[in-house]
Design an enzyme around this catalytic site. Structure first.
Site, PDB file in Angstrom:
ATOM      1  N   ASP A 191      -5.623  -1.940  -0.858  1.00  0.00           N
ATOM      2  CA  ASP A 191      -5.536  -1.058  -2.029  1.00  0.00           C
ATOM      3  C   ASP A 191      -6.030  -1.795  -3.278  1.00  0.00           C
ATOM      4  O   ASP A 191      -5.636  -1.473  -4.383  1.00  0.00           O
ATOM      5  CB  ASP A 191      -4.093  -0.596  -2.221  1.00  0.00           C
ATOM      6  CG  ASP A 191      -3.152  -1.768  -2.441  1.00  0.00           C
ATOM      7  OD1 ASP A 191      -3.398  -2.838  -1.851  1.00  0.00           O
ATOM      8  OD2 ASP A 191      -2.194  -1.632  -3.204  1.00  0.00           O
ATOM      9  N   ASP A 194      -4.879  -2.845  -8.452  1.00  0.00           N
ATOM     10  CA  ASP A 194      -4.378  -2.378  -7.158  1.00  0.00           C
ATOM     11  C   ASP A 194      -3.245  -1.394  -7.359  1.00  0.00           C
ATOM     12  O   ASP A 194      -2.637  -1.329  -8.418  1.00  0.00           O
ATOM     13  CB  ASP A 194      -4.135  -3.530  -6.178  1.00  0.00           C
ATOM     14  CG  ASP A 194      -2.778  -4.145  -6.207  1.00  0.00           C
ATOM     15  OD1 ASP A 194      -2.628  -5.180  -5.571  1.00  0.00           O
ATOM     16  OD2 ASP A 194      -1.864  -3.594  -6.859  1.00  0.00           O
TER      17      ASP A 194
END
Ligand code: C2E
Ligand code: MG
Ligand code: MG
Length: 572
Positions: free
Chosen positions: A220, A177
């Protein structure tokens, strides 16, 4: 209408031609399946009339071949056969024919009806297929990036793991991420955040081979599953490529945005036997990469599992604990550099747990990860303020109290209101309250953190930047934020005067901070020599074991009173 007739029997072909004769129908003939396929590929047809039984290859083979082509470029097919067998008719329909006519039933009207029905049926099937594709796309794909979504990822990972029964190869799961993506979103806005995600996906795609499953798990967070991974080295080299592709900043709508990623990797069958365990282990490894300071790759190790379980247990126990019984505050005296009198105290939290008194390093980061820090932080402020009100009466109205705030607390909209209402509740002078923040706060929800710091300053509280010298020690923060005091971390204070470079760093730092108009507190003063060094640098405030460790309220009061008496004696 263009019709392709594929039949090896010349008499049957002639008959079909005669029956279909008309100005709107153009017929192309083929006598074998191979000829038929060739003709089909060269032209566009609206209809194929296909004989079932032919030498070399059967009509049903051609039917299946045509049905493997993309639906959009496909065509309606009517099968014909001398045989009236129902099973055969069913087989043809199942294989994708729109209709089946026994040859002995063929008449012009039967043929025309079959053609018309097949055509309509085929068009309907095409529409159905298109909407099925659309629904499938929505169910399996992420709308923003077009990558596979979590659902497809879970299903595919399960297949890859269960398909690897004999453990002939490895399945590598790479989770990553984007570091501080929330900060990017908050600073530049969600539209730029979305554009950055899309660009990031394009970059990552460009460094993958294409046979990996690359998907967006949400926000994300992304995953890359490599089903035929030769060894751990291969997984590492893929991850390194992906990590490096983030080095170059993104240019988006005139903004230059830097970012990095944290990567966790777990391997089947080495680390886990099932897809869900593999995911958990990769997640733990990614979490570890974050804690190691981000922008790095971590492989899952069984040791991590132990630590993870430990953190989980501690979190549960902290959640279940009765704050008023199990938590307590110690106070470390803060002394004036000039008079060496006690002018305040820093509240430092302790937790009675497992029969021991635990220091913050055992539980604060766990509380921060689980948001429990918000409740704990309120408990700390409320108790410390109550204590200040008591000192106000029993010791001195000039004493100040200093409390530590976690970045998570500063990201909360409610913080300033809470502090303000507690000040009112205990009728305190806000100037006697110091709030310590750390530089990690500046990495979080920037706009809310700025609002919180400004809000606390406007209440009249002092804001101190804690642990200066351990993080990225950015000077710009000192100019931008309303910071009154900088607390220099104990690691910066030289242990003895012979350390030339350390001395130079320490004195240079103090001079610079004073030049910026900031008050300086030095933490971790342990020796007389260090005290003298602080005095020579005109340090404003000092704290450290040389004076006192963090102590109970009672010990604090008696230390304060002893110092006061000593001062009076000295003055006489
Ligand atoms: P900090 O705010 O920098 O607090 C100073 C730490 O240094 C304290 O450790 C203190 O005991 C220790 N210390 C003080 N003088 C000396 C010295 O002369 N030598 C050495 N070696 N150490 C000294 P403690 O109490 O274990 O706290 C550690 C950290 O935990 C604190 O660092 C602070 O960041 C955090 N913390 C403590 N209480 C709270 C709290 O209520 N909320 C939050 N969010 N964090 C807290
Ligand atoms: Mg502190
Ligand atoms: Mg500190």
């Amino acid at each position: 209408m263009k019709v392709l007739v594929v039949d090896d029997d010349a008499v049957d072909r002639e008959r079909l031609k005669r029956l279909l004769k008309g100005p709107d129908i153009a017929i192309t003939e083929a006598t074998t399946v191979d000829e038929g396929v060739e003709a089909y590929n060269l032209d566009h047809f609206d209809m194929v009339l296909l004989d079932y039984r032919m030498p070399q290859r059967d009509g049903i083979e051609m039917l299946r071949e045509l049905r493997c082509l993309p639906r959009e470029s496909s065509v309606a097919i009517v099968m014909m056969s001398t045989c009236e067998d129902e099973e055969l008719a069913l087989e043809c329909l199942k294989s994708g024919a729109q209709d089946f006519i026994p040859k002995n039933e063929i008449s012009r009207s039967r043929l025309m009806r079959a053609i018309a029905h097949s055509h309509t049926r085929f068009e309907l099937e095409k529409e159905l297929w298109a909407s099925y594709r659309q629904v499938k796309q929505m169910a399996e794909r992420d709308a923003l990036t077009g990558l596979a979504n979590r659902y497809l990822f879970d299903e595919t990972l399960k297949l890859a793991v269960t398909g690897n029964v004999r453990n002939e190869h490895k399945v590598a799961l790479i989770l990553f991420d984007i570091d501080n993506f929330k900060f990017i979103n908050d600073t530049y806005g969600h539209d730029i955040g979305d554009l950055m995600l899309k660009r990031a996906v394009d970059r990552v795609r460009s460094c993958l081979r294409g046979d990996e499953l690359f998907c967006r798990l949400g926000g994300d967070e992304f995953a890359i599953a490599v089903a035929n991974c030769k060894d751990i080295k291969t997984a590492n080299s893929i991850a390194t490529r992906v990590k490096n592709i983030f080095i170059k900043p993104y240019q988006i709508e005139g903004q230059n945005i830097s970012s990095s990623i944290s990567i966790g990797i777990a391997i089947h069958p080495d680390n886990a036997n099932t897809a869900s365990d593999l995911y958990k282990q990769a997640d733990i490894a990614m979490y570890r990469a974050k804690r190691k300071g981000k922008n790095c790759i971590c492989f899952f190790e069984s040791q991590m599992q132990k630590q993870f379980s430990h953190r989980f247990l501690v979190e549960q126990d902290l959640r279940d604990s009765d704050f008023d019984n199990d938590l307590f505050l110690l106070y470390q005296p803060i002394l004036s550099g000039k008079t060496q009198q006690i002018i305040g105290g820093e509240a430092l939290l302790r937790w009675h747990y497992n029969g021991k008194v635990n220091t913050p390093d055992k539980f604060i980061s766990i509380a921060e990860d689980s948001h429990l820090i918000l409740e704990i932080g309120e408990w700390v402020a409320s108790n410390a303020f109550k204590q200040l009100a008591e000192w106000d009466k029993s010791l001195s109205p000039d004493l100040f109290i200093s409390i530590n705030l976690s970045p998570k607390q500063l990201s909360e909209k409610n913080l300033v209101n809470f502090i303000s209402s507690e000040i009112d509740k205990y009728q305190l002078n806000p100037a006697n309250i110091q709030l310590e923040i750390t530089e990690t706060a500046f990495l979080g929800n920037a706009s809310q953190i700025i609002r919180s710091i400004n809000g606390l300053h406007e209440l009249g509280c002092r804001v101190a930047l804690d642990d200066f010298g351990t993080g990225f020690s950015s000077i710009s923060h000192l100019r931008v934020f309303p910071i009154d005091t900088v607390k220099i971390d104990k690691s910066i204070l030289p242990e003895d005067s012979a350390e030339g470079k350390s001395n130079a760093l320490f004195s240079g730092l103090c001079t610079m901070l004073h030049a910026l108009g900031l008050k300086v507190t030095v933490e971790g003063v342990e020796t007389k020599e260090q005290l003298e060094l602080c005095s020579s640098m005109h340090i404003d405030n000092m704290q450290g074991y040389f004076f006192s460790k963090p102590i109970s309220v009672e010990a604090f009061s008696s230390y304060f009173n002893t110092k006061k008496k000593l001062r009076k004696v000295n003055q006489k």
